[in-house]
Write a protein that holds these residues in place. Structure first.
Motif, PDB file in Angstrom:
ATOM      1  N   SER A  21       8.403  -5.266  13.079  1.00 44.45           N
ATOM      2  CA  SER A  21       8.619  -5.392  11.634  1.00 44.45           C
ATOM      3  C   SER A  21       7.437  -6.102  10.963  1.00 44.45           C
ATOM      4  O   SER A  21       6.965  -5.681   9.905  1.00 44.45           O
ATOM      5  CB  SER A  21       9.922  -6.152  11.374  1.00 44.45           C
ATOM      6  OG  SER A  21      10.118  -6.323  10.008  1.00 44.45           O
ATOM      7  N   THR A  25       4.744  -4.470   8.220  1.00 47.36           N
ATOM      8  CA  THR A  25       4.470  -5.125   6.939  1.00 47.36           C
ATOM      9  C   THR A  25       2.972  -5.381   6.778  1.00 47.36           C
ATOM     10  O   THR A  25       2.398  -5.138   5.711  1.00 47.36           O
ATOM     11  CB  THR A  25       5.262  -6.442   6.830  1.00 47.36           C
ATOM     12  OG1 THR A  25       6.656  -6.155   6.962  1.00 47.36           O
ATOM     13  CG2 THR A  25       4.999  -7.129   5.504  1.00 47.36           C
ATOM     14  N   GLU A  28       1.096  -2.218   5.874  1.00 49.37           N
ATOM     15  CA  GLU A  28       1.221  -1.788   4.480  1.00 49.37           C
ATOM     16  C   GLU A  28       0.113  -2.351   3.601  1.00 49.37           C
ATOM     17  O   GLU A  28      -0.289  -1.715   2.631  1.00 49.37           O
ATOM     18  CB  GLU A  28       2.584  -2.213   3.923  1.00 49.37           C
ATOM     19  CG  GLU A  28       3.739  -1.454   4.522  1.00 49.37           C
ATOM     20  CD  GLU A  28       5.089  -1.986   4.071  1.00 49.37           C
ATOM     21  OE1 GLU A  28       5.130  -2.875   3.179  1.00 49.37           O
ATOM     22  OE2 GLU A  28       6.098  -1.523   4.604  1.00 49.37           O
TER      23      GLU A  28
END
Length: 84
Positions: A21, A25, A28
């Motif tokens: 996760s 992130t 991105e």
């Protein structure tokens, strides 16, 4: 903070999920998000899936030759994966 948080997770599956996760992130906002290996997601080792994927790859290489291989393409395992 992140390091301490991750070290507090005792369950390996949960730890892998949380690390992935964080990686997604970071991907991105990464200046390298369009590069082929900017985001490598961890997958728990499943020997049968890895053996199957390698057998397929070996057969493909024998039939198609090394000159056809795009070296930017990584082989993770035999499962369907999301592209980020």
């Amino acid at each position: 903070e992140i390091r301490d948080y991750l070290l507090s997770i005792e369950n390996e599956d949960e730890l892998i999920e949380k690390i992935n996760s964080i990686k997604k992130t970071m991907h991105e906002v990464s200046p390298f998000k369009n590069e082929p290996v900017d985001c490598v997601i961890w997958v728990k080792n499943d020997t049968r899936a890895n053996e199957s994927a390698l057998k397929y790859l070996n057969k493909w290489l024998v039939n198609n030759g090394l000159e056809e291989v795009d070296m930017r393409t990584g082989i993770l395992d035999g499962r369907q994966v999301e592209i980020y």
